[in-house]
Design a protein around this motif. Structure first.
Motif, mmCIF file in Angstrom:
data_model
loop_
_atom_site.group_PDB
_atom_site.id
_atom_site.type_symbol
_atom_site.label_atom_id
_atom_site.label_comp_id
_atom_site.label_asym_id
_atom_site.label_seq_id
_atom_site.Cartn_x
_atom_site.Cartn_y
_atom_site.Cartn_z
ATOM 1 N N ILE A 266 0.837 -1.204 0.000
ATOM 2 C CA ILE A 266 0.000 0.000 0.000
ATOM 3 C C ILE A 266 0.869 1.249 0.000
ATOM 4 O O ILE A 266 0.612 2.213 -0.735
ATOM 5 N N MET A 267 1.901 1.258 0.830
ATOM 6 C CA MET A 267 2.784 2.419 0.904
ATOM 7 C C MET A 267 3.506 2.652 -0.430
ATOM 8 O O MET A 267 3.687 3.788 -0.860
ATOM 9 N N GLN A 268 3.890 1.576 -1.092
ATOM 10 C CA GLN A 268 4.507 1.713 -2.410
ATOM 11 C C GLN A 268 3.553 2.385 -3.390
ATOM 12 O O GLN A 268 3.942 3.270 -4.148
ATOM 13 N N ARG A 269 2.291 1.946 -3.357
ATOM 14 C CA ARG A 269 1.303 2.518 -4.279
ATOM 15 C C ARG A 269 1.025 3.986 -3.971
ATOM 16 O O ARG A 269 0.743 4.773 -4.880
ATOM 17 N N LEU A 270 1.107 4.356 -2.694
ATOM 18 C CA LEU A 270 0.877 5.751 -2.336
ATOM 19 C C LEU A 270 2.016 6.658 -2.794
ATOM 20 O O LEU A 270 1.823 7.859 -2.924
ATOM 21 N N GLY A 271 3.201 6.068 -2.979
ATOM 22 C CA GLY A 271 4.319 6.852 -3.499
ATOM 23 C C GLY A 271 5.270 7.394 -2.465
ATOM 24 O O GLY A 271 5.930 8.411 -2.699
ATOM 25 N N VAL A 272 5.376 6.709 -1.304
ATOM 26 C CA VAL A 272 6.350 7.155 -0.311
ATOM 27 C C VAL A 272 7.769 6.924 -0.829
ATOM 28 O O VAL A 272 7.997 6.104 -1.712
ATOM 29 N N ASN A 273 8.707 7.665 -0.248
ATOM 30 C CA ASN A 273 10.112 7.510 -0.637
ATOM 31 C C ASN A 273 10.823 6.418 0.153
ATOM 32 O O ASN A 273 11.839 5.884 -0.296
#
Length: 229
Positions: free
Chosen positions: A201-208
């Motif tokens: 989910i965090m990858q899809r949200l675009g976190v660094n």
């Protein structure tokens, strides 16, 4: 130190750990303010000398295999892992130990002078004033703010003057918040990710970057993976 070596072996990009000042003014790598939960001793770090701290068994609570594990100093970690893996350092209780920020800055600058690359070091804290002070003392090292309350985008303009990244409780993150933060030049790290589906989910949200205390690493050259102490 065994946990940090494991992170190196697993190929993580950074290790995250907390530092506190001992009674005699040394930076000790430990999360809790007191030693009771993770050692065979009692007392607060700020009331113990390094000699007393080094006598404690910090591994048997986890497994007999680690019975010789000791609480390290920041300098122990820098000597063994500086240059091998990135170090994300969380300043603890800096509001109660105002000298901590200066001590940390001096130590890190000495290691930079001896060849550790500033790009492999990051410093963060919940205490905004201390992060501001750290940035003034050490502008070559990336500094960031830990956030566990809803983000106020009105603060972004102020934060960008002394912080280059925000470490945010993952429950507070959305695509719109991340997009707004990145418009102000911030990298966004999410904490604390424990489940594989949260990682995705965090990858899809675009976190660094993703901060975790689990071995939930996937191959992604554009995403920092950071592992907790």
């Amino acid at each position: 130190m065994a946990a940090f070596q494991k992170a190196v072996d697993l190929g993580f990009d950074f290790i995250e750990f907390d530092v506190r000042l001992s009674k005699d003014g040394h930076l000790v790598v430990i999360h809790d303010a007191d030693v009771q939960r993770t050692t065979d001793g009692v007392g607060y770090i700020g009331d113990l000398t390094v000699q007393e701290i080094k006598m404690l068994d910090a591994g048997s609570w986890y497994s007999p295999e680690f019975s010789n594990e000791r609480i390290p100093l920041l300098e122990d970690v820098l000597k063994q892992f500086g240059g091998k893996i990135g170090l994300l350092i969380d300043m603890k209780s800096s509001e109660n130990q105002p000298q901590l920020t200066k001590v940390l800055s001096d130590i890190l600058m000495r290691y930079i002078d001896n060849g550790v690359k500033p790009s492999t070091l990051k410093v963060q804290s919940f205490n905004i004033n201390e992060i501001k002070k750290f940035h003034e003392l050490t502008p070559t090292i990336s500094s960031g703010i830990l956030l566990e309350k809803p983000l106020n985008i009105l603060h972004f303009e102020t934060y960008r003057k002394f912080a280059s990244f925000l470490s945010v409780n993952h429950h507070l993150l959305s695509k719109s918040i991340i997009h707004q933060a990145k418009q102000y030049g911030f990298d966004i790290f999410s904490w604390t990710i424990k489940k594989q589906y949260q990682f995705q989910i965090m990858q899809r949200l675009g976190v660094n970057g993703i901060i975790s205390d689990e071995e939930c690493k996937e191959s992604n050259s554009n995403l920092l993976t950071l592992i907790f102490q």
